[in-house]
Design a protein around this motif. Structure first.
Motif, PDB file in Angstrom:
ATOM      1  N   ALA A  41       4.828  78.395  -8.768  1.00  0.00           N
ATOM      2  CA  ALA A  41       5.858  78.554  -9.806  1.00  0.00           C
ATOM      3  C   ALA A  41       5.273  79.214 -11.056  1.00  0.00           C
ATOM      4  O   ALA A  41       5.891  80.113 -11.646  1.00  0.00           O
ATOM      5  CB  ALA A  41       6.475  77.202 -10.155  1.00  0.00           C
ATOM      6  N   GLN A  42       4.078  78.804 -11.465  1.00  0.00           N
ATOM      7  CA  GLN A  42       3.466  79.397 -12.655  1.00  0.00           C
ATOM      8  C   GLN A  42       3.049  80.843 -12.399  1.00  0.00           C
ATOM      9  O   GLN A  42       3.239  81.706 -13.251  1.00  0.00           O
ATOM     10  CB  GLN A  42       2.254  78.575 -13.116  1.00  0.00           C
ATOM     11  N   SER A  82       0.305  73.143  -4.845  1.00  0.00           N
ATOM     12  CA  SER A  82       0.703  74.448  -4.323  1.00  0.00           C
ATOM     13  C   SER A  82       2.002  74.922  -4.978  1.00  0.00           C
ATOM     14  O   SER A  82       2.102  76.078  -5.408  1.00  0.00           O
ATOM     15  CB  SER A  82       0.875  74.358  -2.807  1.00  0.00           C
ATOM     16  N   ASN A  83       2.993  74.058  -5.071  1.00  0.00           N
ATOM     17  CA  ASN A  83       4.264  74.425  -5.702  1.00  0.00           C
ATOM     18  C   ASN A  83       4.096  74.731  -7.183  1.00  0.00           C
ATOM     19  O   ASN A  83       4.682  75.690  -7.696  1.00  0.00           O
ATOM     20  CB  ASN A  83       5.298  73.323  -5.507  1.00  0.00           C
ATOM     21  N   LYS A  84       3.290  73.925  -7.879  1.00  0.00           N
ATOM     22  CA  LYS A  84       3.070  74.129  -9.311  1.00  0.00           C
ATOM     23  C   LYS A  84       2.386  75.466  -9.567  1.00  0.00           C
ATOM     24  O   LYS A  84       2.808  76.230 -10.440  1.00  0.00           O
ATOM     25  CB  LYS A  84       2.218  72.985  -9.870  1.00  0.00           C
ATOM     26  N   LYS A 141       5.879  83.195 -12.763  1.00  0.00           N
ATOM     27  CA  LYS A 141       6.175  83.497 -14.167  1.00  0.00           C
ATOM     28  C   LYS A 141       5.197  84.520 -14.732  1.00  0.00           C
ATOM     29  O   LYS A 141       5.569  85.353 -15.548  1.00  0.00           O
ATOM     30  CB  LYS A 141       6.100  82.221 -15.012  1.00  0.00           C
ATOM     31  N   GLU A 142       3.960  84.432 -14.322  1.00  0.00           N
ATOM     32  CA  GLU A 142       2.890  85.263 -14.889  1.00  0.00           C
ATOM     33  C   GLU A 142       2.860  86.685 -14.332  1.00  0.00           C
ATOM     34  O   GLU A 142       2.424  87.600 -15.016  1.00  0.00           O
ATOM     35  CB  GLU A 142       1.520  84.622 -14.608  1.00  0.00           C
ATOM     36  N   LEU A 143       3.278  86.890 -13.087  1.00  0.00           N
ATOM     37  CA  LEU A 143       2.993  88.134 -12.390  1.00  0.00           C
ATOM     38  C   LEU A 143       3.830  89.335 -12.786  1.00  0.00           C
ATOM     39  O   LEU A 143       3.418  90.470 -12.583  1.00  0.00           O
ATOM     40  CB  LEU A 143       3.115  87.931 -10.875  1.00  0.00           C
ATOM     41  N   GLY A 144       5.009  89.134 -13.282  1.00  0.00           N
ATOM     42  CA  GLY A 144       5.841  90.273 -13.649  1.00  0.00           C
ATOM     43  C   GLY A 144       6.791  90.667 -12.539  1.00  0.00           C
ATOM     44  O   GLY A 144       7.599  89.867 -12.086  1.00  0.00           O
ATOM     45  N   ALA A 145       6.663  91.906 -12.041  1.00  0.00           N
ATOM     46  CA  ALA A 145       7.624  92.477 -11.093  1.00  0.00           C
ATOM     47  C   ALA A 145       7.627  91.787  -9.735  1.00  0.00           C
ATOM     48  O   ALA A 145       8.653  91.769  -9.060  1.00  0.00           O
ATOM     49  CB  ALA A 145       7.343  93.967 -10.910  1.00  0.00           C
ATOM     50  N   LEU A 146       6.502  91.245  -9.317  1.00  0.00           N
ATOM     51  CA  LEU A 146       6.387  90.641  -7.990  1.00  0.00           C
ATOM     52  C   LEU A 146       6.240  89.124  -8.074  1.00  0.00           C
ATOM     53  O   LEU A 146       5.729  88.609  -9.059  1.00  0.00           O
ATOM     54  CB  LEU A 146       5.155  91.208  -7.259  1.00  0.00           C
ATOM     55  N   THR A 147       6.658  88.444  -7.017  1.00  0.00           N
ATOM     56  CA  THR A 147       6.408  87.006  -6.926  1.00  0.00           C
ATOM     57  C   THR A 147       5.017  86.787  -6.319  1.00  0.00           C
ATOM     58  O   THR A 147       4.424  87.717  -5.751  1.00  0.00           O
ATOM     59  CB  THR A 147       7.450  86.301  -6.026  1.00  0.00           C
ATOM     60  N   SER A 148       4.517  85.592  -6.398  1.00  0.00           N
ATOM     61  CA  SER A 148       3.201  85.298  -5.822  1.00  0.00           C
ATOM     62  C   SER A 148       3.206  85.513  -4.309  1.00  0.00           C
ATOM     63  O   SER A 148       2.226  86.017  -3.749  1.00  0.00           O
ATOM     64  CB  SER A 148       2.753  83.877  -6.173  1.00  0.00           C
ATOM     65  N   ARG A 149       4.286  85.197  -3.640  1.00  0.00           N
ATOM     66  CA  ARG A 149       4.382  85.418  -2.192  1.00  0.00           C
ATOM     67  C   ARG A 149       4.404  86.912  -1.864  1.00  0.00           C
ATOM     68  O   ARG A 149       3.820  87.346  -0.887  1.00  0.00           O
ATOM     69  CB  ARG A 149       5.593  84.698  -1.607  1.00  0.00           C
ATOM     70  N   GLN A 150       5.073  87.700  -2.703  1.00  0.00           N
ATOM     71  CA  GLN A 150       5.083  89.143  -2.495  1.00  0.00           C
ATOM     72  C   GLN A 150       3.687  89.735  -2.717  1.00  0.00           C
ATOM     73  O   GLN A 150       3.258  90.601  -1.964  1.00  0.00           O
ATOM     74  CB  GLN A 150       6.110  89.810  -3.409  1.00  0.00           C
ATOM     75  N   VAL A 151       2.982  89.253  -3.728  1.00  0.00           N
ATOM     76  CA  VAL A 151       1.609  89.717  -3.955  1.00  0.00           C
ATOM     77  C   VAL A 151       0.734  89.372  -2.752  1.00  0.00           C
ATOM     78  O   VAL A 151      -0.067  90.195  -2.301  1.00  0.00           O
ATOM     79  CB  VAL A 151       1.012  89.121  -5.257  1.00  0.00           C
ATOM     80  N   MET A 152       0.902  88.186  -2.192  1.00  0.00           N
ATOM     81  CA  MET A 152       0.099  87.814  -1.021  1.00  0.00           C
ATOM     82  C   MET A 152       0.461  88.667   0.188  1.00  0.00           C
ATOM     83  O   MET A 152      -0.412  89.050   0.964  1.00  0.00           O
ATOM     84  CB  MET A 152       0.260  86.326  -0.703  1.00  0.00           C
TER      85      MET A 152
END
Length: 172
Positions: A26-27, A21-23, A30-41
């Protein structure tokens, strides 16, 4: 099964799930750009909730996290202009979260980048393996008797990705 082996498997499964989950997070960040994965969710939760129904509690429930954690996440997106937090029309003690046009563009761009990452992430899985993994993760979520409030229902989202750009409908 031998109890010692079972305890070992519990520990290893949890440690692996935690590390994976952490890996992935974190990746994805890096890939998403303006948003973090948590923000996208969080934004994914917003678009999967009924119009005006994206309260902090509802978003937290969809994400499997706390209201406080959700408040911090949403407040950071509000500071960037991606969402508006307003008093709920139905419950004056609650807040409703709505995505701005800027948030819609950032979400769509990040979402599409995420799809390219998912293609790499799941490339060695068959459709049957993905179905089984998803089923097992939902079973794991239910350890305490609570069902996951997933993302299977259609989303209320109008922006599209065309020719490498985010475009509202009607601007094809």
């Amino acid at each position: 099964m031998d109890y010692t082996r079972e305890v070992f498997l519990w520990q290893q499964t949890y440690a692996t799930l935690f590390s994976v989950s952490n890996k992935i997070q974190a990746q994805m960040d890096k890939e998403l750009g303006a948003l973090t994965s948590r923000q996208v969710m969080a934004l994914t939760a917003v678009i999967h909730l009924p119009k005006g129904g994206a309260s902090l509690n509802a978003i937290a429930k969809k994400m499997g996290t706390t209201k406080q954690n959700t408040k911090q996440l949403v407040s950071a997106m509000e500071r960037k202009g991606y969402v508006i937090i307003a008093a709920s029309e139905s419950d004056k003690r609650a807040y409703s979260v709505e995505m701005t046009e800027q948030g819609q563009r950032a979400f769509t761009a990040s979402y599409m980048r995420g799809m390219f990452f998912f293609e790499k992430l799941f490339r060695d899985f068959s459709a049957e393996e993905l179905e089984m993994l998803w089923s097992m993760l939902k079973k794991l979520y239910r350890y305490d008797g609570e069902e996951q409030d997933g993302f299977e229902e259609p989303a209320d989202f109008e922006y599209q990705w065309q020719d490498g750009e985010v475009k509202p409908p009607g601007q094809e």
